[in-house]
Design a protein around this motif. Structure first.
Motif, short mmCIF file in Angstrom:
data_model
loop_
_atom_site.label_atom_id
_atom_site.label_comp_id
_atom_site.label_asym_id
_atom_site.label_seq_id
_atom_site.Cartn_x
_atom_site.Cartn_y
_atom_site.Cartn_z
N GLY A 151 -2.18 -26.05 38.28
CA GLY A 151 -2.77 -26.30 36.97
C GLY A 151 -1.71 -26.47 35.90
N TYR A 152 -0.65 -25.70 36.02
CA TYR A 152 0.45 -25.73 35.05
C TYR A 152 1.13 -27.09 34.99
CZ TYR A 152 4.54 -23.62 32.69
OH TYR A 152 5.55 -23.27 31.81
N VAL A 153 1.27 -27.75 36.16
CA VAL A 153 2.00 -29.02 36.19
C VAL A 153 1.11 -30.25 36.22
CG1 VAL A 153 3.98 -27.95 37.33
CG2 VAL A 153 2.25 -29.08 38.73
N GLY A 183 -4.02 -32.21 41.61
CA GLY A 183 -3.83 -30.78 41.52
C GLY A 183 -4.80 -30.01 42.40
N LEU A 184 -6.08 -30.41 42.38
CA LEU A 184 -7.10 -29.74 43.19
C LEU A 184 -6.83 -29.90 44.68
CD1 LEU A 184 -10.45 -30.44 41.32
CD2 LEU A 184 -9.53 -28.21 41.93
N ILE A 185 -6.55 -31.12 45.12
CA ILE A 185 -6.30 -31.35 46.54
C ILE A 185 -5.04 -30.61 46.98
CG2 ILE A 185 -5.75 -33.09 48.27
CD1 ILE A 185 -7.43 -35.07 46.60
N THR A 186 -4.01 -30.64 46.14
CA THR A 186 -2.78 -29.91 46.46
C THR A 186 -3.06 -28.44 46.67
OG1 THR A 186 -1.36 -31.47 45.25
CG2 THR A 186 -0.51 -29.25 45.57
N SER A 187 -3.82 -27.84 45.77
CA SER A 187 -4.13 -26.42 45.87
C SER A 187 -4.91 -26.10 47.14
CB SER A 187 -4.93 -25.96 44.65
OG SER A 187 -4.15 -26.01 43.48
N LEU A 188 -5.97 -26.85 47.40
CA LEU A 188 -6.84 -26.55 48.52
C LEU A 188 -6.15 -26.78 49.86
CD1 LEU A 188 -10.17 -28.06 47.15
CD2 LEU A 188 -9.53 -25.64 47.29
N ALA A 394 6.12 -33.76 38.18
CA ALA A 394 5.30 -32.55 38.23
C ALA A 394 5.27 -31.97 39.64
CB ALA A 394 3.88 -32.87 37.76
N ALA A 395 5.11 -32.84 40.63
CA ALA A 395 5.06 -32.38 42.02
C ALA A 395 6.39 -31.75 42.44
CB ALA A 395 4.71 -33.54 42.94
N GLY A 396 7.48 -32.41 42.11
CA GLY A 396 8.79 -31.88 42.48
C GLY A 396 9.11 -30.56 41.79
N ALA A 397 8.65 -30.42 40.55
CA ALA A 397 8.94 -29.21 39.79
C ALA A 397 8.25 -27.97 40.35
CB ALA A 397 8.54 -29.41 38.33
#
Length: 451
Positions: A151-153, A183-188, A394-397
């Motif tokens: 969520g942050y990135v 963000g949602l797919i990454t988290s899940l 954002a993804a790399g960070a």
């Protein structure tokens, strides 16, 4: 020479922060001064770029950060977030890790990550046996970490999301359209992969839990909620977050599909939308808690806002000095070196720069802002939509939040983990998240129109 001086400036900032424990603001200003003078920008030009860069990023994100922090402070004081996690725990059962990750990513993307971890950690510890008596705690810990930081990135008004979008000159609504699903797919997906690792004996309670850690869930960390605030429905208390997100999304889709007008554009402007959310949060707080408690919550928010604005602004200063140094031409050639796969190379390189900077500095926001400062000046000249560049950063960070971050130690203590246990949960989950997000960004590049 611009590339060499930029590398020296960034490495010097990293060494000052990590080795000598110099505050990031001071370290980045020193890097700005060195880079400006060494690369031929000149004394007067260096000062000008530092101040102009600071002002430009404040123009983009200053009000957004301020409004977002104040909304978070008011809702925290009303017990909104603690009630939210309790409701989710009660309704979701063994699906709680997925629900927690999704909720923290999309419903409560935060500038206030410290508040998130303070609120979510006690719920994770309490709910762990109901999820899985053997691996419930580490699974929830990993879900909590990737949810908060995705969520942050990826989702406004997350600090890293807002800052990177501003530096790359991406409209916040556009960033939201792509950032929320990624963000949602990454988290899940990360939570699922993490569960597989844990089920194969990866977690060792004897070494991964710290029995001597004092439970950090104390009275000072929890909001003192009035009876009237507690009696207000959770949905009502969440409206200051939900309404701005809806307004921003409606405006973005209206522009995308050609039915926008002045009213939609005004209400969907990120600054106005968040201000509406702040007004609603203020009204709810005054109605339920009274003047004194509301003022106290705002005071906390104002204090935090100042710190965040300063580091964000200085990150903008570094970007401006880098742009003035002439590095843009060097990087432009570097990014376009492989004509056969410019989009792939650009995305991976942006991801890698942000990952290395975060890995070294220990701050997701500083790493993302520094990476955006490097890439931002040439983002508009690349054959890639700027939103894809921003999402790559954002993804790399996200990659490998570890022991040089104060968040790491807060996370460890609140969950009662050993250092090894925190590395197995927080560090591994953020590393997995960064890797999972990269192909999603590559997929998004096939959908987003080229610049």
């Amino acid at each position: 020479m611009a590339a060499l001086h930029t590398a020296i400036a960034i490495i010097a900032a990293i060494v000052l922060i990590i080795r000598f424990k110099v505050d990031p603001v001071i370290s980045l200003i020193i890097a700005c001064i060195y880079l400006g003078l060494a690369s031929g920008v000149g004394a007067a030009g260096t000062v000008e770029q530092i101040t102009v860069g600071f002002g430009d990023i404040m123009l983009e994100v200053g009000l957004l950060i301020g409004f977002g922090v104040l909304i978070g402070a008011l809702l925290h004081s009303m017990g909104t977030f603690s009630d939210l996690v309790r409701v989710i725990a009660r309704k979701m059962g063994r699906k709680l890790p997925y629900a927690m990750a999704a909720t923290l990513t999309a419903i409560f993307p935060s500038i206030y990550v410290d508040v998130q971890v303070v609120l979510a950690a006690p719920m994770a510890k309490e709910s762990a046996p109901a999820v899985d008596r053997r691996i419930g705690l580490p699974w929830l810990a990993g879900a909590m970490s990737i949810g908060i930081l995705s969520g942050y990135v990826f989702v406004a008004p997350g600090l890293a999301a807002v800052s990177v979008a501003g530096l790359i000159d991406v409209p916040l609504g556009t960033y939201l359209i792509y950032g929320v699903p990624i963000g949602l797919i990454t988290s899940l997906v990360t939570v699922l992969i993490f569960r597989v690792l844990l089920s194969r004996g990866f977690w060792k309670p004897a070494t991964d839990l710290d029995e001597t850690t004092v439970d950090a869930e104390d009275e000072d960390a929890q909001p003192i909620v009035s009876e009237r605030a507690a009696n207000l429905s959770l949905f009502t208390r969440l409206l200051p977050i939900l309404i701005p997100l809806v307004l921003i999304a409606v405006a973005a889709f209206a522009e995308l599909f050609g039915f926008s007008n002045s009213v939609i554009a005004f209400l969907g402007d990120a600054n106005i939308a968040l201000f509406i959310g702040l007004l609603l949060a203020f009204a709810l707080a005054r109605m339920t808690m009274g003047v004194d408690a509301t003022d106290a919550a705002l005071g906390t928010g104002f204090h935090t806002t100042g710190e965040i604005l300063l580091i964000t602004g200085v990150g903008g200063s570094l970007g401006a000095v880098i742009a003035a140094s002439g590095l843009d031409e060097t990087l432009k050639g570097f990014f376009s070196a492989d004509q056969n796969a410019p989009v792939f190379v650009t995305i991976v390189l942006a991801w890698l720069i942000a990952a290395v900077l975060h890995l070294a500095i220990g701050s997701i926001s500083v790493g993302a802002i520094a990476a955006a400062g490097i890439i931002g000046p040439i983002a508009g000249t690349l054959n890639v939509n700027p939103v894809i560049i921003a999402l790559s950063i954002a993804a790399g960070a996200l990659f490998a939040l570890h022991v040089n971050s104060n968040f790491f130690w807060m996370f460890k203590s609140l969950l009662g983990l050993s250092t090894k246990g925190a590395l197995k949960t927080l560090t591994l989950a953020t590393s997995l998240g960064a890797v999972v997000a990269l192909p999603l960004v590559l997929l998004a590049s096939l959908i987003a129109p080229s610049a």
